[in-house]
Design an enzyme around this catalytic site. Structure first.
Site, short mmCIF file in Angstrom:
data_model
loop_
_atom_site.label_atom_id
_atom_site.label_comp_id
_atom_site.label_asym_id
_atom_site.label_seq_id
_atom_site.Cartn_x
_atom_site.Cartn_y
_atom_site.Cartn_z
N CYS A 127 43.94 56.98 61.68
CA CYS A 127 43.89 58.43 61.90
C CYS A 127 43.78 59.19 60.58
O CYS A 127 44.71 59.86 60.15
CB CYS A 127 45.13 58.86 62.67
N GLY B 155 38.83 39.17 36.56
CA GLY B 155 39.29 39.13 37.94
C GLY B 155 38.09 39.18 38.87
O GLY B 155 37.64 38.17 39.42
N ARG B 156 37.55 40.37 39.01
CA ARG B 156 36.46 40.63 39.96
C ARG B 156 35.31 39.64 39.85
O ARG B 156 34.80 39.15 40.87
CB ARG B 156 35.93 42.05 39.72
N GLU C 233 40.34 37.84 30.61
CA GLU C 233 41.14 38.07 31.81
C GLU C 233 40.28 38.51 32.99
O GLU C 233 40.54 39.55 33.60
CB GLU C 233 42.19 39.16 31.53
N TYR D 111 39.95 42.74 45.00
CA TYR D 111 40.59 44.03 45.26
C TYR D 111 40.40 44.45 46.72
O TYR D 111 40.18 45.62 47.02
CB TYR D 111 40.08 45.11 44.30
N1 LLP Z 1 43.30 42.60 32.69
C1 LLP Z 1 43.93 43.77 32.87
C2 LLP Z 1 44.97 44.17 31.92
C3 LLP Z 1 43.60 44.59 33.96
O1 LLP Z 1 44.23 45.75 34.12
C4 LLP Z 1 42.59 44.17 34.88
C5 LLP Z 1 42.24 44.99 36.01
C6 LLP Z 1 41.97 42.93 34.64
C7 LLP Z 1 42.33 42.17 33.55
C8 LLP Z 1 40.89 42.38 35.54
O2 LLP Z 1 39.77 43.20 35.53
P1 LLP Z 1 38.43 42.77 36.30
O3 LLP Z 1 37.83 41.59 35.59
O4 LLP Z 1 38.79 42.46 37.68
O5 LLP Z 1 37.57 43.97 36.20
N2 LLP Z 1 41.16 48.10 42.16
C9 LLP Z 1 39.98 48.39 41.36
C10 LLP Z 1 39.97 47.60 40.06
C11 LLP Z 1 41.21 47.80 39.24
C12 LLP Z 1 41.24 46.96 38.00
C13 LLP Z 1 42.60 46.97 37.38
N3 LLP Z 1 42.75 46.13 36.24
C14 LLP Z 1 38.74 48.13 42.20
O6 LLP Z 1 38.88 47.79 43.37
O7 LLP Z 1 37.63 48.32 41.73
#
Ligand code: LLP
Length: 426
Positions: free
Chosen positions: A350, A281-282, A279, A378
């Site tokens: 602000c 994302g980043r 899964e 994000y």
């Molecule tokens: N799967 C689940 C169940 C998750 O909760 C997340 C991210 C992902 C996959 C994807 O994770 P990644 O590959 O993107 O690390 N807003 C924060 C990051 C929060 C991540 C939340 N869950 C930031 O800006 O660093």
């Protein structure tokens, strides 16, 4: 050289692929999110190559960037999606995505969201509590369906990342304690509306080493064997997302670092038949985007120099929320004129917490353009309208073509859903 391959300087001007960012700022205004289509493709390619020859489904963790153009691109490349809300499911459908490649994560799934996901025919619900298991079974039974489920287990491993984005420790709200998982799987076998199909975990985000994954995997393999002994056979193993990116000098693990070790571990435990779900994302979008912003004012006092820009914490929350570091590039490099100063790059909101970068050496003047780097993940997806600031437009660059993939919000739209109430005399 910048850290993002598709955002490089040509003749002293930072480009997105082959378009000067100065041109995009002129045409579409600032603040402005700019993405590179090729960067999305390259990031995807790293997963595709790493998965070659094996049964792997990459479900893009779309909370990182849920713009329809991004979703559509990944769908075209063969991705599934990891969703966490009914809203995200609707986006997948609007982008033409395939619900049978969707996994539904999250600790607080509401009844309407479960119903929508069943109607769409998602691949799997990643279930985080017994209460949720019962709710899903009841709704599925009512609809005359069976819901495919995995338990999201909490393997209690330390992902060595920021506490706000670490999710695999016992103290986090996520998942089901792995020690209790066999009993909860047993409970699932007794519920009428469920089909047990897999097991899931997600241990955190911006992970740079492979070892936390291997710790988690080892525990999941033990669980899978224990379940097999109880007559529960799983079809897939979902290892979540979390692979980090380079914001400054990190050297994160790559998809092939991870997958090669995963295949090895599964094969040596006679579990090579399991489908692997990821899964990410980043790592698919983080370095595919920048936030373009213009310097409005320079302000100096005894101890600090401030570059006040037109982007703010409402546009990019990560610095103030996580103390996150984003690179800052001057879009048009100045030769020698003007002094280099150490600036805090701050927005017009602000709040003292309204900063995007601190202590950066920059040679700038009012009117100059800055690019806040690594702003594909994000970033827009966490943007708000705080201080009644319309959210920026988003542009996708493809070679020499720029596509507007989200219009800048209008000021009127900010309060279009609001109304005043009748006057009541005092
Ligand atoms: N799967 C689940 C169940 C998750 O909760 C997340 C991210 C992902 C996959 C994807 O994770 P990644 O590959 O993107 O690390 N807003 C924060 C990051 C929060 C991540 C939340 N869950 C930031 O800006 O660093």
């Amino acid at each position: 050289m910048t850290i993002a391959p598709h955002f490089q300087f040509q003749d002293g001007v930072l480009h997105a692929e082959n378009i000067p960012l100065t041109e995009l700022a002129e045409q579409y205004g600032t603040p402005l999110y700019v993405y590179s289509r090729q960067a999305l493709r390259d990031a995807w390619e790293a997963y595709r190559v790493a998965a070659q020859g094996r049964d792997v489904l990459v479900c893009y963790g779309m909370k990182a960037n849920s713009n329809l153009a991004v979703l559509h691109e990944f769908h075209q490349l063969g991705a599934g999606f990891d969703i966490v809300s009914g809203g995200e499911l609707a986006r997948v459908e609007a982008a033409g995505g395939d619900p049978s490649k969707v996994v539904f994560s999250g600790v607080g799934k509401q009844a309407w969201e479960i119903r929508a996901a069943l109607e769409a025919g998602v691949k799997c619900f990643n279930v985080e509590s017994e209460g949720e298991l019962e709710r899903i079974s009841a709704i599925a039974s009512e609809m005359g369906r069976r819901a495919p489920i995995s338990l999201r287990v909490n393997p209690d491993v330390d992902a060595h990342t920021h506490p706000y984005i670490s999710t695999g420790l016992k103290e986090n709200k996520f998942g089901i304690d792995i020690a209790l998982a066999p009993a909860v799987y047993q409970r699932a076998t007794q519920l009428p509306g469920l089909d047990i199909v897999g097991v899931d975990c997600h241990i955190g985000s911006q992970i740079t080493e492979v070892s936390p994954y291997l710790d988690a995997l080892g525990k999941l393999i033990d669980l899978i064997k224990a379940l097999a002994d109880q007559g529960i056979a799983l079809k897939h193993l979902d290892l979540g997302g979390g692979i980090g990116i380079r914001y400054t000098d990190e050297t994160p693990l790559t998809p092939s670092d991870l997958l090669s070790r995963v295949f090895q571990a599964l094969d040596s435990n006679n579990l090579g038949h399991l489908q692997i779900v990821l899964e990410p994302g980043r790592s698919l979008v983080g370095n595919a985007g920048v936030l373009l912003t213009r310097v409005e004012y320079l302000k100096h006092n005894d101890t600090k120099n401030f570059a006040i820009v037109d982007a703010a914490m409402n546009d990019l929350l990560r610095p103030t929320l996580y103390d996150a570091w984003h690179g800052v590039e001057t879009v048009r490099q100045r030769e020698t004129s003007g002094p280099i100063c150490r600036y805090d790059v701050v927005g017009p909101i602000c709040e003292s917490g309204d900063w995007l970068a601190r202590d950066r050496e920059l040679r700038i003047e009012p009117g100059d353009l800055l690019a806040i780097m690594s702003a594909g993940a994000y970033a827009f997806s966490m943007a708000s309208q705080y201080n009644s600031r319309p959210r920026p437009a988003e542009i996708m660059v493809d070679g020499t073509t720029a596509h507007v993939v989200r219009q800048r919000e209008t000021v009127e739209s900010l309060f279009a859903n609001e109304q005043t109430i009748p006057v009541r005399p005092a």
